[in-house]
Design a protein around this motif. Structure first.
Motif, PDB file in Angstrom:
ATOM      1  N   THR A 173      42.024  57.226  31.639  1.00  0.00           N
ATOM      2  CA  THR A 173      42.273  56.936  30.234  1.00  0.00           C
ATOM      3  C   THR A 173      43.136  55.694  30.026  1.00  0.00           C
ATOM      4  OG1 THR A 173      44.191  58.423  30.191  1.00  0.00           O
ATOM      5  CG2 THR A 173      42.070  59.361  29.570  1.00  0.00           C
ATOM      6  N   ASN A 174      43.698  55.135  31.075  1.00  0.00           N
ATOM      7  CA  ASN A 174      44.551  53.959  30.981  1.00  0.00           C
ATOM      8  C   ASN A 174      43.677  52.700  30.986  1.00  0.00           C
ATOM      9  OD1 ASN A 174      46.369  51.885  31.224  1.00  0.00           O
ATOM     10  ND2 ASN A 174      47.408  52.712  33.012  1.00  0.00           N
ATOM     11  N   THR A 175      43.640  52.010  29.879  1.00  0.00           N
ATOM     12  CA  THR A 175      42.797  50.819  29.748  1.00  0.00           C
ATOM     13  C   THR A 175      43.177  49.753  30.765  1.00  0.00           C
ATOM     14  OG1 THR A 175      42.570  51.300  27.411  1.00  0.00           O
ATOM     15  CG2 THR A 175      41.964  49.101  28.113  1.00  0.00           C
ATOM     16  N   LEU A 176      44.453  49.625  31.085  1.00  0.00           N
ATOM     17  CA  LEU A 176      44.874  48.615  32.059  1.00  0.00           C
ATOM     18  C   LEU A 176      44.433  48.954  33.477  1.00  0.00           C
ATOM     19  CD1 LEU A 176      48.448  47.831  30.739  1.00  0.00           C
ATOM     20  CD2 LEU A 176      46.457  46.330  30.677  1.00  0.00           C
ATOM     21  N   ALA A 177      44.121  50.225  33.733  1.00  0.00           N
ATOM     22  CA  ALA A 177      43.707  50.630  35.077  1.00  0.00           C
ATOM     23  C   ALA A 177      42.248  50.308  35.340  1.00  0.00           C
ATOM     24  CB  ALA A 177      43.949  52.122  35.269  1.00  0.00           C
ATOM     25  N   LYS A 178      41.487  50.022  34.293  1.00  0.00           N
ATOM     26  CA  LYS A 178      40.084  49.688  34.521  1.00  0.00           C
ATOM     27  C   LYS A 178      39.849  48.219  34.217  1.00  0.00           C
ATOM     28  CE  LYS A 178      38.675  51.446  30.011  1.00  0.00           C
ATOM     29  NZ  LYS A 178      37.835  52.391  29.311  1.00  0.00           N
ATOM     30  N   GLN A 179      38.844  47.682  34.872  1.00  0.00           N
ATOM     31  CA  GLN A 179      38.503  46.284  34.668  1.00  0.00           C
ATOM     32  C   GLN A 179      36.994  46.166  34.571  1.00  0.00           C
ATOM     33  OE1 GLN A 179      40.309  43.454  37.328  1.00  0.00           O
ATOM     34  NE2 GLN A 179      38.679  42.004  37.008  1.00  0.00           N
ATOM     35  N   VAL A 180      36.544  45.465  33.580  1.00  0.00           N
ATOM     36  CA  VAL A 180      35.112  45.251  33.384  1.00  0.00           C
ATOM     37  C   VAL A 180      34.746  43.918  34.030  1.00  0.00           C
ATOM     38  CG1 VAL A 180      33.294  44.955  31.659  1.00  0.00           C
ATOM     39  CG2 VAL A 180      35.175  46.552  31.221  1.00  0.00           C
ATOM     40  N   GLY A 181      33.748  43.927  34.896  1.00  0.00           N
ATOM     41  CA  GLY A 181      33.273  42.677  35.490  1.00  0.00           C
ATOM     42  C   GLY A 181      34.067  42.198  36.684  1.00  0.00           C
ATOM     43  N   GLY A 182      34.322  43.049  37.633  1.00  0.00           N
ATOM     44  CA  GLY A 182      35.000  42.639  38.859  1.00  0.00           C
ATOM     45  C   GLY A 182      36.248  43.453  39.115  1.00  0.00           C
ATOM     46  N   ASN A 183      37.010  43.014  40.106  1.00  0.00           N
ATOM     47  CA  ASN A 183      38.252  43.702  40.432  1.00  0.00           C
ATOM     48  C   ASN A 183      39.340  42.705  40.833  1.00  0.00           C
ATOM     49  OD1 ASN A 183      37.311  42.887  42.881  1.00  0.00           O
ATOM     50  ND2 ASN A 183      37.406  44.882  43.868  1.00  0.00           N
ATOM     51  N   HIS A 184      39.224  41.466  40.371  1.00  0.00           N
ATOM     52  CA  HIS A 184      40.134  40.403  40.795  1.00  0.00           C
ATOM     53  C   HIS A 184      41.542  40.523  40.209  1.00  0.00           C
ATOM     54  CE1 HIS A 184      37.231  39.134  37.724  1.00  0.00           C
ATOM     55  NE2 HIS A 184      38.260  38.620  37.105  1.00  0.00           N
ATOM     56  N   TYR A 185      41.785  41.422  39.263  1.00  0.00           N
ATOM     57  CA  TYR A 185      43.139  41.617  38.729  1.00  0.00           C
ATOM     58  C   TYR A 185      43.743  42.950  39.170  1.00  0.00           C
ATOM     59  CZ  TYR A 185      41.845  37.877  35.490  1.00  0.00           C
ATOM     60  OH  TYR A 185      41.433  36.695  34.942  1.00  0.00           O
ATOM     61  N   LYS A 186      42.949  43.857  39.711  1.00  0.00           N
ATOM     62  CA  LYS A 186      43.414  45.209  39.998  1.00  0.00           C
ATOM     63  C   LYS A 186      44.545  45.260  41.017  1.00  0.00           C
ATOM     64  CE  LYS A 186      40.308  48.380  38.497  1.00  0.00           C
ATOM     65  NZ  LYS A 186      40.515  49.717  38.586  1.00  0.00           N
ATOM     66  N   ASP A 187      44.618  44.331  41.935  1.00  0.00           N
ATOM     67  CA  ASP A 187      45.646  44.359  42.967  1.00  0.00           C
ATOM     68  C   ASP A 187      46.896  43.565  42.591  1.00  0.00           C
ATOM     69  OD1 ASP A 187      44.106  45.990  44.603  1.00  0.00           O
ATOM     70  OD2 ASP A 187      43.124  44.286  45.568  1.00  0.00           O
ATOM     71  N   CYS A 188      46.927  43.035  41.383  1.00  0.00           N
ATOM     72  CA  CYS A 188      48.101  42.265  40.938  1.00  0.00           C
ATOM     73  C   CYS A 188      49.283  43.200  40.703  1.00  0.00           C
ATOM     74  CB  CYS A 188      47.791  41.534  39.635  1.00  0.00           C
ATOM     75  SG  CYS A 188      46.562  40.239  39.805  1.00  0.00           S
ATOM     76  N   GLY A 189      50.470  42.715  40.997  1.00  0.00           N
ATOM     77  CA  GLY A 189      51.677  43.487  40.711  1.00  0.00           C
ATOM     78  C   GLY A 189      51.815  43.754  39.224  1.00  0.00           C
ATOM     79  N   ILE A 190      51.418  42.781  38.426  1.00  0.00           N
ATOM     80  CA  ILE A 190      51.356  42.933  36.968  1.00  0.00           C
ATOM     81  C   ILE A 190      50.083  42.220  36.528  1.00  0.00           C
ATOM     82  CG2 ILE A 190      52.851  40.931  36.614  1.00  0.00           C
ATOM     83  CD1 ILE A 190      53.752  42.183  33.964  1.00  0.00           C
ATOM     84  N   GLN A 191      49.320  42.873  35.694  1.00  0.00           N
ATOM     85  CA  GLN A 191      48.075  42.266  35.233  1.00  0.00           C
ATOM     86  C   GLN A 191      48.401  41.080  34.321  1.00  0.00           C
ATOM     87  OE1 GLN A 191      44.543  43.824  34.630  1.00  0.00           O
ATOM     88  NE2 GLN A 191      44.784  45.645  35.865  1.00  0.00           N
ATOM     89  N   PRO A 192      47.605  40.016  34.386  1.00  0.00           N
ATOM     90  CA  PRO A 192      47.854  38.861  33.528  1.00  0.00           C
ATOM     91  C   PRO A 192      47.980  39.234  32.054  1.00  0.00           C
ATOM     92  CG  PRO A 192      46.185  38.310  35.129  1.00  0.00           C
ATOM     93  CD  PRO A 192      46.460  39.778  35.286  1.00  0.00           C
ATOM     94  N   VAL A 193      47.150  40.145  31.588  1.00  0.00           N
ATOM     95  CA  VAL A 193      47.196  40.525  30.175  1.00  0.00           C
ATOM     96  C   VAL A 193      48.545  41.167  29.820  1.00  0.00           C
ATOM     97  CG1 VAL A 193      46.132  42.817  30.420  1.00  0.00           C
ATOM     98  CG2 VAL A 193      45.857  41.550  28.294  1.00  0.00           C
TER      99      VAL A 193
END
Length: 101
Positions: free
Chosen positions: A32-52
Motif C-alpha cells: 500500500t506504500n506508493t513509494l515502495a512501488k515503481q512503475v517502469g523499472g527499478n532504478h530508484y528502489k535501492d536508493c537510500g532516499i527516493q529522488p521524489v
C-alpha cells in the motif's frame, strides 16, 4: 504417532506467530506504500532516499527536480551518459531561465 502428537508439532509457537504477523504487516505496508512501488523499472528502489522524497522535502521545482532525478539514476538505469546530459541540460535551463546566463 498419535493425532495429538502431530497436532502439537504443527502448532505455531508465540515466536513463530509474532514473526509471521510481522512479515504479513510489513508486506501489507509495502503493497500500500506508493513509494515502495515503481512503475517502469527499478532504478530508484535501492536508493537510500527516493529522488521524489528528496525533491518534495526540499521544495525543488521542476528543473531542479529533474537534475536530482537524472543524477540519481545515471548509474542504475543503463542510460548513464544520456542521463548525465539530461541533468546538464536542466542545469543549463536553470542558469538561463533564472539567472539570464
Amino acid at each position: 504417532m498419535s493425532e495429538e502428537g502431530s497436532a502439537s508439532s504443527s502448532r505455531e509457537g508465540p515466536d513463530d506467530y509474532y514473526l509471521r504477523r510481522y512479515k504479513e504487516t510489513r508486506q501489507n505496508k509495502e503493497e500500500t506504500n506508493t513509494l515502495a512501488k515503481q512503475v517502469g523499472g527499478n532504478h530508484y528502489k535501492d536508493c537510500g532516499i527516493q529522488p521524489v522524497e528528496y525533491i518534495h522535502a526540499n521544495s525543488l521545482d521542476y528543473f531542479e527536480g529533474n537534475v536530482v532525478k537524472y543524477i540519481t539514476r545515471h548509474r542504475a538505469k543503463g542510460e548513464g551518459e544520456k542521463d548525465i546530459r539530461k541533468a546538464i541540460h536542466y542545469a543549463e535551463l536553470i542558469l538561463e531561465l533564472y539567472y539570464n546566463k
